[in-house]
Motif scaffolding. Structure first.
Motif, PDB file in Angstrom:
ATOM      1  N   UNK A  77      11.184  48.687  45.874  1.00 15.23           N
ATOM      2  CA  UNK A  77      10.717  47.522  46.631  1.00 15.23           C
ATOM      3  C   UNK A  77       9.191  46.883  47.401  1.00 15.23           C
ATOM      4  N   UNK A  78       8.645  47.649  46.862  1.00 14.79           N
ATOM      5  CA  UNK A  78       7.273  48.006  47.068  1.00 14.79           C
ATOM      6  C   UNK A  78       6.280  48.638  46.180  1.00 14.79           C
ATOM      7  N   UNK A  79       5.114  47.844  46.477  1.00 18.22           N
ATOM      8  CA  UNK A  79       4.036  48.895  44.925  1.00 18.22           C
ATOM      9  C   UNK A  79       3.932  50.386  45.714  1.00 18.22           C
ATOM     10  N   UNK A  80       4.139  50.943  44.595  1.00 14.37           N
ATOM     11  CA  UNK A  80       4.263  52.657  44.385  1.00 14.37           C
ATOM     12  C   UNK A  80       3.377  53.203  43.399  1.00 14.37           C
ATOM     13  N   UNK A  81       2.000  54.629  43.535  1.00 19.13           N
ATOM     14  CA  UNK A  81       0.934  54.697  43.043  1.00 19.13           C
ATOM     15  C   UNK A  81       2.081  55.886  42.224  1.00 19.13           C
ATOM     16  N   UNK A  82       1.612  56.823  42.028  1.00 27.19           N
ATOM     17  CA  UNK A  82       2.082  58.303  41.171  1.00 27.19           C
ATOM     18  C   UNK A  82       0.310  58.977  40.288  1.00 27.19           C
TER      19      UNK A  82
END
Length: 337
Positions: free
Chosen positions: A224-229
């Motif tokens: 449910x959130x903005x994820x970075x990778x």
């Protein structure tokens, strides 16, 4: 010994604290120290060559450009199809970095009220209110002029009455007169009071909890959130498999900078590498959660069918059981194994 009688070409890339390039061009780190210990044990000469990414490092190793590759390379089935890996020398997992800057209460309210769970609950409550209004109209339309008249007028008045009762805003100047209508009204009054109280308490609890612990506190919060990778990392396999949307970054530092600025809510990467970088450069703005998931193992990569894989495995297993290996882990990570 199955190693060629020449100087070995060993590929690597920067992945602190496992492989780090110093200003003078020399290399240090957990993986580098391990390989030096193996090379010394086997009497090997070698030189290190740098690659910009894990992907290019694996591709060059698969082509045979390097005799071996040493960094912080996660052993995965997909990678095993193109290169051979040694026995694992370090077992870890993924970690989550989050911002230390808590969100404003208004932004948190907006996020909560636009979440799928909130909208579903609100929709269900409104739907029940409409249903009660429609039932009241059916019971009262022929016995109560307040809900009589045309269908549009009667339904409108009934639904409005239902909404007033639900929100406890009714003035009491009108109400059902039939036995069925009054029975339904009593049930709706009790149910709506309890439902609104529970609904309000849940929203307040969610807001308070998020303010205290932040938007992300576990892997379950990631969808449910903005994820970075990191682009090309093994982290992407997990995110894709779990259907978690993510934003790619060419460098971990770029992702952590975006995390610090609030442009993303979480950054997912190998936990020891993430923890090291945060401690070195982002300790004032980012923290790594005390959670580890998706177990991973690091290994040394070799071209497929390498004839010195067995010798490497034996030397590696001996090395990671030595006191020197324990000292290496402690000096870089503070770990005692």
């Amino acid at each position: 010994m199955d190693f060629p009688d020449r100087e070995l070409i060993v590929g690597t890339k920067e992945a602190p604290p496992f492989s780090m390039k110093q200003p003078d061009g020399t290399w240090t780190g957990i993986s580098i120290e391990l390989w030096r210990q193996i090379a010394q044990e086997l009497g090997l000469k070698f030189r290190l060559v740098e690659e910009p990414s894990v992907q290019s490092l694996l591709e060059a190793t698969a082509r045979g450009d390097y005799d071996l590759s040493v960094a912080a390379m996660t052993i995965t089935p997909e990678r095993e199809r193109s290169v051979d890996f040694s026995q694992p020398f370090y077992n870890t997992g993924l970690g989550i970095a989050v911002s230390l800057n808590r969100m404003s209460i208004w932004r948190e309210i907006i996020r909560t009220m636009t979440s799928l769970g909130f909208l579903q609950a609100a929709g269900a409550l409104i739907g029940i209110s409409f249903l009660v209004g429609a039932l009241i109209w059916l019971f009262e339309r022929r016995h109560n002029e307040e809900f009589g008249g045309s269908a549009a007028r009667g339904l409108g008045a009934s639904i409005w009455w239902s909404a007033e009762v639900m929100t406890q805003a009714s003035t009491g100047h009108r109400g059902p007169r039939t036995l069925a209508g009054r029975a339904l009204a009593i049930i709706w009054m009790v149910v709506s009071i309890i439902t609104i109280a529970v609904f309000t308490a849940s929203v307040t609890s969610a807001l308070t909890t998020r303010q205290i612990r932040g938007v992300v506190s576990s892997v379950d919060d990631l969808p449910g959130v903005r994820v970075g990778a990191l682009a090309g990392s093994a982290t992407l396999d997990f995110l894709v498999r779990e259907r978690i949307g993510y934003r790619n970054f060419d460098r971990v530092e770029d992702g952590l900078n975006m995390l610090s600025s609030g442009s993303i809510d979480a950054f997912v990467y190998d936990k020891p590498l993430l923890a090291w970088l945060v401690a070195q450069k982002f300790s004032n703005s980012v923290e790594v959660l005390d959670v580890t998931f998706e177990p991973q193992s690091y290994g040394i990569a070799m071209p497929t069918g390498s004839r010195y894989r067995n010798a490497t495995d034996v030397a590696l297993l001996e090395a990671i059981r030595s006191e020197k290996w324990k000292q290496t882990l402690f000096s870089y990570l503070g770990e005692k194994r």
